[in-house]
Design a protein around this motif. Structure first.
Motif, PDB file in Angstrom:
ATOM      1  N   GLN A 155       0.904  15.508  -2.471  1.00 39.13           N
ATOM      2  CA  GLN A 155       1.682  14.555  -3.283  1.00 39.13           C
ATOM      3  C   GLN A 155       3.146  14.992  -3.364  1.00 39.13           C
ATOM      4  OE1 GLN A 155       2.019  11.536  -4.242  1.00 39.13           O
ATOM      5  NE2 GLN A 155       0.533  11.345  -5.893  1.00 39.13           N
ATOM      6  N   LEU A 156       3.329  16.298  -3.506  1.00 35.98           N
ATOM      7  CA  LEU A 156       4.672  16.866  -3.586  1.00 35.98           C
ATOM      8  C   LEU A 156       5.446  16.597  -2.288  1.00 35.98           C
ATOM      9  CD1 LEU A 156       6.027  18.734  -5.747  1.00 35.98           C
ATOM     10  CD2 LEU A 156       5.580  20.611  -4.203  1.00 35.98           C
ATOM     11  N   ARG A 158       4.948  14.257  -0.250  1.00 32.39           N
ATOM     12  CA  ARG A 158       5.232  12.828  -0.170  1.00 32.39           C
ATOM     13  C   ARG A 158       6.466  12.468  -1.000  1.00 32.39           C
ATOM     14  NH1 ARG A 158      -0.229   9.555  -0.089  1.00 32.39           N
ATOM     15  NH2 ARG A 158      -0.210   9.561  -2.318  1.00 32.39           N
ATOM     16  N   LEU A 159       6.554  13.073  -2.183  1.00 31.99           N
ATOM     17  CA  LEU A 159       7.709  12.808  -3.052  1.00 31.99           C
ATOM     18  C   LEU A 159       8.976  13.427  -2.473  1.00 31.99           C
ATOM     19  CD1 LEU A 159       5.979  13.281  -6.494  1.00 31.99           C
ATOM     20  CD2 LEU A 159       7.201  11.229  -5.784  1.00 31.99           C
ATOM     21  N   GLN A 160       8.843  14.614  -1.908  1.00 30.42           N
ATOM     22  CA  GLN A 160      10.019  15.258  -1.318  1.00 30.42           C
ATOM     23  C   GLN A 160      10.581  14.403  -0.189  1.00 30.42           C
ATOM     24  OE1 GLN A 160       8.307  19.074  -0.416  1.00 30.42           O
ATOM     25  NE2 GLN A 160       9.374  20.089  -2.106  1.00 30.42           N
ATOM     26  N   ALA A 161       9.678  13.833   0.599  1.00 28.22           N
ATOM     27  CA  ALA A 161      10.117  13.007   1.736  1.00 28.22           C
ATOM     28  C   ALA A 161      10.420  11.571   1.295  1.00 28.22           C
ATOM     29  CB  ALA A 161       9.034  12.999   2.797  1.00 28.22           C
ATOM     30  N   LYS A 162      10.226  11.285   0.019  1.00 36.73           N
ATOM     31  CA  LYS A 162      10.441   9.932  -0.547  1.00 36.73           C
ATOM     32  C   LYS A 162       9.664   8.879   0.235  1.00 36.73           C
ATOM     33  CE  LYS A 162      14.954  10.990  -2.512  1.00 36.73           C
ATOM     34  NZ  LYS A 162      16.339  10.576  -2.679  1.00 36.73           N
ATOM     35  N   LEU A 163       8.430   9.197   0.547  1.00 38.98           N
ATOM     36  CA  LEU A 163       7.591   8.226   1.272  1.00 38.98           C
ATOM     37  C   LEU A 163       7.178   7.109   0.328  1.00 38.98           C
ATOM     38  CD1 LEU A 163       5.300  10.641   3.317  1.00 38.98           C
ATOM     39  CD2 LEU A 163       7.274   9.392   4.129  1.00 38.98           C
ATOM     40  N   PRO A 164       6.826   5.953   0.867  1.00 39.60           N
ATOM     41  CA  PRO A 164       6.408   4.860  -0.018  1.00 39.60           C
ATOM     42  C   PRO A 164       5.235   5.280  -0.906  1.00 39.60           C
ATOM     43  CG  PRO A 164       6.688   4.060   2.215  1.00 39.60           C
ATOM     44  CD  PRO A 164       6.850   5.545   2.276  1.00 39.60           C
ATOM     45  N   PRO A 165       5.281   4.901  -2.179  1.00 43.00           N
ATOM     46  CA  PRO A 165       4.261   5.368  -3.132  1.00 43.00           C
ATOM     47  C   PRO A 165       2.826   5.059  -2.714  1.00 43.00           C
ATOM     48  CG  PRO A 165       6.037   4.259  -4.273  1.00 43.00           C
ATOM     49  CD  PRO A 165       6.291   4.063  -2.822  1.00 43.00           C
ATOM     50  N   ASN A 166       2.606   3.959  -2.018  1.00 44.77           N
ATOM     51  CA  ASN A 166       1.225   3.591  -1.705  1.00 44.77           C
ATOM     52  C   ASN A 166       0.818   3.922  -0.272  1.00 44.77           C
ATOM     53  OD1 ASN A 166       0.566   2.331  -4.288  1.00 44.77           O
ATOM     54  ND2 ASN A 166       2.244   0.981  -3.702  1.00 44.77           N
ATOM     55  N   GLN A 167       1.652   4.703   0.380  1.00 44.56           N
ATOM     56  CA  GLN A 167       1.343   5.034   1.776  1.00 44.56           C
ATOM     57  C   GLN A 167       0.418   6.253   1.847  1.00 44.56           C
ATOM     58  OE1 GLN A 167       4.809   5.004   4.414  1.00 44.56           O
ATOM     59  NE2 GLN A 167       3.844   6.576   5.578  1.00 44.56           N
ATOM     60  N   ASN A 173      -1.490  11.517  -9.594  1.00 39.73           N
ATOM     61  CA  ASN A 173      -0.083  11.891  -9.712  1.00 39.73           C
ATOM     62  C   ASN A 173       0.053  13.396  -9.994  1.00 39.73           C
ATOM     63  OD1 ASN A 173      -0.556  12.100 -12.572  1.00 39.73           O
ATOM     64  ND2 ASN A 173      -0.548   9.868 -12.557  1.00 39.73           N
ATOM     65  N   LEU A 174       1.288  13.868  -9.886  1.00 40.61           N
ATOM     66  CA  LEU A 174       1.541  15.311 -10.029  1.00 40.61           C
ATOM     67  C   LEU A 174       1.040  15.851 -11.359  1.00 40.61           C
ATOM     68  CD1 LEU A 174       5.150  15.951  -8.620  1.00 40.61           C
ATOM     69  CD2 LEU A 174       2.968  16.334  -7.508  1.00 40.61           C
ATOM     70  N   ARG A 243       4.450  23.828  -7.496  1.00 35.32           N
ATOM     71  CA  ARG A 243       4.197  24.344  -6.157  1.00 35.32           C
ATOM     72  C   ARG A 243       3.711  25.801  -6.167  1.00 35.32           C
ATOM     73  NH1 ARG A 243       7.559  26.473  -2.369  1.00 35.32           N
ATOM     74  NH2 ARG A 243       6.924  26.072  -0.223  1.00 35.32           N
TER      75      ARG A 243
END
Lengths: 272, 423
Positions: A155-156, A158-167, A173-174, A243
Motif C-alpha cells: 500500500q505504501l 502504491r501511495l509513494q508512486a501515486k498510483l490510482p487508488p483502485n488499481q 488502508n495504511l 515502514r
C-alpha cells in the motif's frame, strides 16, 4: 457408517489439503486477473474443503507440537482459519493471495520433515503442551503481523508512486494495516515471553538448563523474542511507525520460520 | 414483443429541451397512467438529467405502438410544439430497444462511461411503473433483465472502477491512508473556491475537528462557519499542521507556502500517523518533495487530474468486453422471449404428432395379425418415433431461430425452412 468415515479420514494425506489450498490460491489469482465473483466463492469453497481435510488430518495423526511437522501444520491450520474468516468477513480483500502462500510454505516445510512421536509423560508432557501452545499462538501473531506488513508495504509503495487508488490488489488502508500489525505484535510478545520462560522451566525440570544454547531452535526463538521486543520498543518508546515497523515484523517472521523448521530436542511435550 | 422506445438524450437534445421534457414529481405517474390508458399498452419512463425515454409495449397485440403517436403524446403532455421535439427524438423497436436499454443500464450510453448512478435511476423508473401498474410482462422482464445485465457488466468488467471527479479521487486517496475519521483533524488552508467541493466530501467523513486558517481572519471565520469548523490565526499554521491528519490547501499564494525545510521541522514535532495533503491550489502551496508516501502523502491538482484521466481511459478499455456482454444478453433475451412466445405452438405441434403416431401404430399392429413378436414391435415403434422426432426437430428449430422482425416467406420457402431443405 462410522467405520467408513474413519477409513475415509485415514486416507487423507497432507497432499489433499495442500492441493485444496493450492487450487483456492490459483482461483483467487485468476479472480484478480479476470474478476468473476463466482471464482472468489469457489476459491473459498476449496479453502474450506482444505481446512476440513486439514483438521481431520491433524485429529487422525495427533502430531506433537514439539515436533517441527506438528507445529508447522498446526500453524498452517490456524492461518487457514484466519484466511477463511477474513475472506468471509472482509470479502473485498484478496486474503488468499497473502495468507495461502504462507500456509502452503508451512505445509511444504512440514512435508520435508519426518513426523516425530513424543515420549514425555505426566507433568512433563502437559508442561510441554503448554510451552508448545504458547509458542504456537505467538507464532500466529507474528504471522498475522507479517501479512499486515506485506500489505502495508504494498500500500505504501502504491501511495509513494501515486498510483490510482483502485488499481491493483484491493488492500486495507495504511492505518488499518498498522493497527493490525500493532495488535498482532502486542498479542505475540507476552505469549512468546511465556513460551520462552516455560521452555526454560522445562529444561530446569529436566536438569538440562543452560545446555544446548547453540541449538538453532533455542537460538531462533530467543532471536524472535528479541526482535519482537525491539519492535515493541520502537513502537512505544521511539514512536517509530509505518515502514520501519513493517520491515522489522518481516524479519521477525523470517526468524519464526527458522525456529519452526528446527527441532527442539530439549522439549518433549506434545499435542494430543 | 411489440416493444417501442421513443426518447432523446444528451446527444440528441440540448439541456434546455431535456429540462422541459423531464418527468419530475407527480408528472411521472400521471404520464404513465395516461400513456397506458390512451395506447392500451405497458409503459415506463426513464427521466434523468441526461435522457428522457418512454418505453411502451403490447405483448400479445398484432399492432405495435406507433412512434409518432408517442412523440405527439410527449409534446402534448409537456406542452411543447411537436415539431420542435420530434427531430430530437429517436425511436427504436423490439431488439434494438432491448439493446438500447441494456446499454443505458450498463452505463455504456452515459455521458461519463461507467458512471454508477444510471442503474439506480433505471430501477426507480421501473419501480415507478410498477407502482402505477403500467409495467406488464414485457417491461417487467425487460427491466429486470436490464438491471441484471448492468450487474454482470459491473462485476465482470472494470467499467465502473475508480472515480472520475477530482474531489472524489482526493477522498479516495484519503481513504487509502486513514481508516476511521472520528479522531481525525482536517486543516483547511486558504479559501479557494476549487476546494469547496473537496471540503464538502471531506466533511462527509465526519472528522473530529475542522480547523480553518487564512491570511484574512474574516475569510477563515466565514469558511469555518460554513463547514462547522474552527478558525485559527494564520500564524498558528505550523502548530495546526503538527496536529492535522488531512490538509486541504487552496490558497491563492503566488509562491509555495510550505517549503520542504519548514515541513521537516513540522514532521519532527509530529507524533501522529501519515498526513494526507490535498494541494488543490494553483500555483501549488506545498513543495512537491514533501511527498514520501509514508509520513506525508501529498497530492496536487495534476496528480488528481491524472488519476481522473487514467480512470476514464481505463474505463474505455472495458467498453468492448462490456458491449460483448450486452450483445450476448440481448440475444439471449430475444431468444428466450421467442421461445416463450412460440412455446404453446410447439407444445401443440408435438402433441399432435404424438397422437397421430399412436393412432397409426394402433391401426397398423392389428392388421399385421401377429406376424411380429414383441421385439419387432419395439423396433417399429422406435423407428416411427425417430422419424417423428427428426421431422419435428427442423420445425422446432425454425420456430426458435425465427427472426425478430416478421419476414415474408413464400409457401415454398417456408417449407424449405421448416424441413431444413437445401436448395
Amino acid at each position: 457408517m462410522s467405520g467408513m468415515l474413519t477409513t475415509f479420514a485415514a486416507k487423507i494425506t497432507i497432499m489433499c489439503f495442500a492441493a485444496s489450498y493450492g487450487v483456492a490460491f490459483a482461483l483467487e489469482l485468476w479472480h484478480f486477473l479476470r474478476p468473476r465473483p463466482i471464482l472468489r466463492y469457489i476459491a473459498i469453497g476449496f479453502g474450506a474443503a482444505g481446512l476440513l481435510a486439514h483438521i481431520i488430518y491433524l485429529l487422525m495423526h495427533s502430531l506433537p507440537l514439539s515436533s517441527p511437522t506438528g507445529s508447522l501444520l498446526l500453524l498452517a491450520f490456524i492461518l487457514s482459519v484466519f484466511y477463511i474468516g477474513e475472506a468471509i468477513h472482509h470479502g473485498r480483500i484478496a486474503w488468499a493471495l497473502f495468507v495461502l502462500p504462507i500456509v502452503l510454505g508451512l505445509i511444504g516445510l512440514a512435508m520435508l520433515r519426518e513426523p516425530s512421536e513424543t515420549s514425555a509423560t505426566g507433568w512433563e508432557y502437559y508442561w510441554g503442551v503448554a510451552h508448545g501452545t504458547l509458542l504456537l499462538m505467538a507464532a500466529v501473531g507474528v504471522s498475522v503481523g507479517f501479512i499486515a506488513s506485506i500489505m502495508y508495504l504494498m500500500q505504501l509503495r502504491r501511495l509513494q508512486a501515486k498510483l490510482p487508488p483502485n488499481q491493483g490488489l484491493p488492500l486495507f488502508n495504511l492505518e488499518r494495516l498498522e493497527e493490525m500489525n500493532r495488535r498482532a505484535i502486542l498479542w505475540s510478545f507476552p505469549l512468546l515471553t511465556a513460551g520462552l520462560l516455560s521452555g526454560f522451566a522445562l529444561q530446569a525440570y529436566q536438569g538440562i538448563l543452560g545446555q544446548g544454547w547453540n541449538n538453532p531452535r533455542i537460538l531462533s526463538v530467543v532471536g524472535l523474542w528479541l526482535v519482537v521486543a525491539i519492535l515493541l520498543y520502537l513502537r512505544y518508546r521511539v514512536h517509530a511507525r509505518g515502514r520501519q515497523v513493517a520491515i522489522m515484523t518481516i524479519i521477525a517472521f523470517a526468524i519464526l520460520v527458522i525456529a519452526l523448521v528446527f527441532s527442539h530436542p530439549s522439549v518433549t511435550g506434545g499435542a494430543s | 414483443m411489440n416493444l417501442l422506445l421513443v426518447g432523446g438524450n444528451f446527444r440528441t437534445m440540448p439541456i434546455e429541451l431535456r429540462e422541459k421534457l423531464a418527468f419530475d414529481g407527480p408528472k411521472l405517474p400521471a404520464a404513465l397512467t395516461e400513456l397506458s390508458a390512451r395506447f392500451s399498452c405497458e409503459a415506463a419512463i426513464v427521466s434523468t438529467c441526461n435522457r428522457v425515454e418512454i418505453y411502451v409495449a403490447r405483448a400479445g397485440a398484432v399492432v405495435a405502438p406507433d412512434a409518432d403517436q408517442i412523440a405527439k403524446f410527449l409534446a402534448e403532455f409537456q406542452k411543447l410544439p411537436y415539431d420542435q421535439i420530434r427531430a430530437n427524438l429517436y425511436a427504436l423497436a423490439n431488439q434494438d430497444a432491448v439493446q438500447h436499454l441494456f446499454r443505458v443500464t450498463s452505463s455504456l450510453d452515459s455521458l461519463i462511461v461507467g458512471e454508477g448512478q444510471i442503474a439506480g435511476q433505471i430501477k426507480k423508473a421501473y419501480e415507478a411503473a410498477q407502482l402505477v401498474g403500467t409495467s406488464g410482462v414485457v417491461l417487467h422482464t425487460l427491466f429486470q433483465q436490464g438491471l441484471a445485465v448492468a450487474k454482470r457488466v459491473r462485476t465482470q468488467t472494470g467499467i465502473t472502477r475508480g472515480h472520475v471527479s477530482v474531489s472524489s479521487v482526493a477522498v479516495d486517496y484519503v481513504r487509502q491512508v486513514h481508516d476511521h475519521f472520528g479522531d481525525k483533524t482536517i486543516l483547511v488552508i486558504g479559501a479557494g473556491k476549487m476546494g469547496a467541493l473537496t471540503l464538502k466530501h471531506l466533511r462527509e467523513l465526519n472528522p473530529q475537528h475542522i480547523l480553518v486558517t487564512n491570511r484574512s481572519p474574516e475569510k477563515a471565520q466565514a469558511i469555518a462557519r460554513e463547514c462547522g469548523g474552527q478558525a485559527i490565526p494564520w500564524e498558528q499554521l505550523d502548530d495546526a499542521l503538527v496536529e492535522a491528519d488531512i490538509v486541504l490547501s487552496t490558497t491563492g499564494a503566488p509562491e509555495p507556502i510550505m517549503t520542504r525545510r519548514r515541513f521537516d521541522d513540522i514532521l519532527a514535532r509530529r507524533s501522529r500517523g501519515t498526513m494526507v495533503i490535498l494541494d488543490i491550489a494553483v500555483p501549488r502551496d506545498f513543495d512537491p518533495r514533501i511527498h514520501d508516501g509514508d509520513r506525508a502523502c501529498l497530492f496536487n491538482v495534476d496528480d488528481l487530474k491524472r488519476i481522473q484521466d487514467q480512470t476514464l481511459k481505463e474505463r474505455q478499455q472495458h467498453v468492448k468486453p462490456a458491449e460483448a456482454i450486452v450483445e450476448a444478453e440481448v440475444k439471449r433475451f430475444t431468444n428466450d422471449w421467442r421461445r416463450k412466445k412460440n412455446g404453446p405452438i410447439i407444445a401443440r405441434l408435438t402433441q399432435e404428432f404424438e397422437t397421430q403416431r399412436k393412432l397409426m401404430l394402433a391401426d397398423l399392429f392389428p392388421r399385421l395379425n401377429g406376424k411380429f413378436d414383441d421385439k419387432d414391435r419395439e423396433n417399429i415403434e422406435g423407428a416411427v418415433r425417430l422419424l417423428q422426432n427428426r421431422l419435428l426437430h427442423g420445425i422446432i428449430s425454425a420456430l426458435t431461430e425465427e427472426t425478430p422482425e416478421p419476414t415474408q416467406h413464400t409457401l415454398l420457402e417456408a417449407m424449405m425452412k421448416l424441413f431444413r431443405l437445401e436448395r
